[in-house]
Design a protein around this motif. Structure first.
Motif, PDB file in Angstrom:
ATOM      1  N   SER A 259       1.649  -2.884 -13.015  1.00 33.82           N
ATOM      2  CA  SER A 259       1.516  -2.817 -14.471  1.00 33.82           C
ATOM      3  C   SER A 259       1.187  -1.387 -14.886  1.00 33.82           C
ATOM      4  O   SER A 259       0.051  -0.934 -14.786  1.00 33.82           O
ATOM      5  CB  SER A 259       0.423  -3.769 -14.955  1.00 33.82           C
ATOM      6  N   THR A 260       2.209  -0.649 -15.334  1.00 30.23           N
ATOM      7  CA  THR A 260       2.054   0.736 -15.776  1.00 30.23           C
ATOM      8  C   THR A 260       2.985   0.970 -16.962  1.00 30.23           C
ATOM      9  O   THR A 260       3.859   0.149 -17.256  1.00 30.23           O
ATOM     10  CB  THR A 260       2.424   1.737 -14.663  1.00 30.23           C
TER      11      THR A 260
ATOM     12  N   GLY B 293       4.455 -10.659 -14.837  1.00 33.97           N
ATOM     13  CA  GLY B 293       3.161 -10.102 -15.208  1.00 33.97           C
ATOM     14  C   GLY B 293       2.000 -11.010 -14.859  1.00 33.97           C
ATOM     15  O   GLY B 293       0.862 -10.542 -14.719  1.00 33.97           O
TER      16      GLY B 293
ATOM     17  N   SER C 279      -2.234  -2.858  -8.282  1.00 34.45           N
ATOM     18  CA  SER C 279      -2.561  -1.988  -9.411  1.00 34.45           C
ATOM     19  C   SER C 279      -2.229  -0.540  -9.059  1.00 34.45           C
ATOM     20  O   SER C 279      -2.032  -0.209  -7.884  1.00 34.45           O
ATOM     21  CB  SER C 279      -4.056  -2.090  -9.726  1.00 34.45           C
TER      22      SER C 279
ATOM     23  N   SER D 241       9.807 -12.171 -17.218  1.00 37.20           N
ATOM     24  CA  SER D 241       8.624 -12.138 -18.075  1.00 37.20           C
ATOM     25  C   SER D 241       7.430 -12.804 -17.399  1.00 37.20           C
ATOM     26  O   SER D 241       6.282 -12.561 -17.779  1.00 37.20           O
ATOM     27  CB  SER D 241       8.904 -12.818 -19.415  1.00 37.20           C
TER      28      SER D 241
ATOM     29  N   TYR E 252       7.126   0.361 -17.176  1.00 35.45           N
ATOM     30  CA  TYR E 252       7.908  -0.758 -17.695  1.00 35.45           C
ATOM     31  C   TYR E 252       8.114  -0.670 -19.206  1.00 35.45           C
ATOM     32  O   TYR E 252       9.060  -1.242 -19.736  1.00 35.45           O
ATOM     33  CB  TYR E 252       7.253  -2.083 -17.292  1.00 35.45           C
ATOM     34  N   ASP E 253       7.234   0.053 -19.894  1.00 36.47           N
ATOM     35  CA  ASP E 253       7.451   0.271 -21.325  1.00 36.47           C
ATOM     36  C   ASP E 253       8.705   1.106 -21.538  1.00 36.47           C
ATOM     37  O   ASP E 253       9.510   0.819 -22.419  1.00 36.47           O
ATOM     38  CB  ASP E 253       6.237   0.969 -21.947  1.00 36.47           C
TER      39      ASP E 253
ATOM     40  N   TYR F 163       5.758  -5.002  -8.126  1.00 37.46           N
ATOM     41  CA  TYR F 163       5.506  -4.903  -9.567  1.00 37.46           C
ATOM     42  C   TYR F 163       4.122  -4.312  -9.789  1.00 37.46           C
ATOM     43  O   TYR F 163       3.124  -4.804  -9.277  1.00 37.46           O
ATOM     44  CB  TYR F 163       5.592  -6.286 -10.227  1.00 37.46           C
TER      45      TYR F 163
ATOM     46  N   THR G 199      -0.297  -9.181  -8.352  1.00 42.40           N
ATOM     47  CA  THR G 199       0.372  -7.917  -8.069  1.00 42.40           C
ATOM     48  C   THR G 199      -0.650  -6.815  -7.806  1.00 42.40           C
ATOM     49  O   THR G 199      -1.850  -6.982  -8.044  1.00 42.40           O
ATOM     50  CB  THR G 199       1.270  -7.494  -9.246  1.00 42.40           C
TER      51      THR G 199
END
Length: 278
Positions: A180-181, A215, A221, A212, A184-185, A178, A219
């Motif tokens: 965060s970028t 996040g 980056s 959920s 996922y949007d 996973y 994780t």
């Protein structure tokens, strides 16, 4: 001569982070995307060439490669990064969405790879780095189509690595957990939902609650992934797979250290506890 990397999907996330990191390491970067005219952050460096390319339009990829070679002299590394993740219950994903997932994640990657090979074969060197996913090794619910596309890339890359060794060309696979970028949007925006599939309602709610919480996990980056990509591009080894993320490694360790059924039972116990009396 400075080395050069050609990157697809460089407008955000891993692609953008990798573009910036390689420039910091003294490389030339050919950063391609569908709308380079909108890119601001990558436009300030003379060592970054912003070009338009869509992996589903092979002619645009070839044009970008030709322009990049004319500017920098050669391409040393191809990073196949462009892709997206189709999520949702399989029955809710339309055949059109399934085909689009494979057009981008699999066929676009294959044709981009095909486009660079004559250049690499002529030079008797080169490295192809394919971004897959933890979902290409260990799957979870609601990503059946995305996982299928990444499993395809894993198999393609592994088999291709044997072929291209004969031409002194390396193939590498990057497997992020996973990250965060904005990836996922888009996944949320494209989530496949069919209100008529009421039988899955409870299961989907349970899975959404579980996912959920990801996040908040420890994780990796985009910067971590960029550094791993640089390692793969420069370590001069025959290592095929590079795993990134403390969330992913334990799952791969479980898969590698257990029998197939023990692994499946453990995963079902996590995602389907009621079925196992837990």
């Amino acid at each position: 001569m400075k080395k050069t990397i050609f990157i697809t999907g460089a407008s955000s996330g891993i692609g953008k982070a990798t573009s910036l990191f390689f420039v910091q390491q003294g490389w030339n970067v050919i950063a391609t995307m569908r709308s380079p005219e909108n890119e601001k952050e990558l436009s300030g460096s003379p060592d970054i060439l912003l070009l338009k390319a869509d992996v589903n339009d092979t002619s645009s990829v070839l044009d970008a490669m030709t322009t990049g070679i004319a500017r920098f002299g050669q391409i040393d590394v191809l990073l196949n990064n462009a892709g997206y993740g189709q999520q949702g219950i399989f029955e809710a994903v339309t055949p059109e969405k399934i085909r689009q997932q494979f057009e981008v994640n699999v066929f676009g990657l294959m044709e981009t790879t095909r486009a660079i090979l004559p250049h690499f074969r002529k030079r008797k060197t080169g490295t192809i780095i394919n971004i897959t996913s933890g979902a290409g090794r260990v799957t979870v619910p609601l990503v059946s189509i995305y996982a299928a596309s990444k499993f395809a890339v894993e198999g393609f890359s592994e088999a291709l690595s044997y072929e291209l060794e004969s031409q002194h060309i390396k193939v590498k696979i990057i497997e992020p957990g996973y990250i965060s970028t904005p990836f996922y949007d888009r996944a949320k925006a494209d989530y496949a939902f069919d209100p008529q599939l009421e039988d899955y309602s409870k299961f989907q709610l349970e899975m959404n609650d579980l996912f959920s919480s990801f996040g908040a996990m420890d994780t990796a980056s985009p910067q971590d992934v960029a550094e791993t990509i640089f390692e793969a591009a420069t370590d001069d080894t025959h290592q095929l797979r590079y795993v990134i993320g403390p969330d992913l490694q334990p799952m791969i360790n479980l898969r590698n250290s257990s029998s197939d059924q023990d692994y499946i039972d453990a995963m079902r116990g996590q995602f389907m506890p009621e079925a196992f009396g837990k």
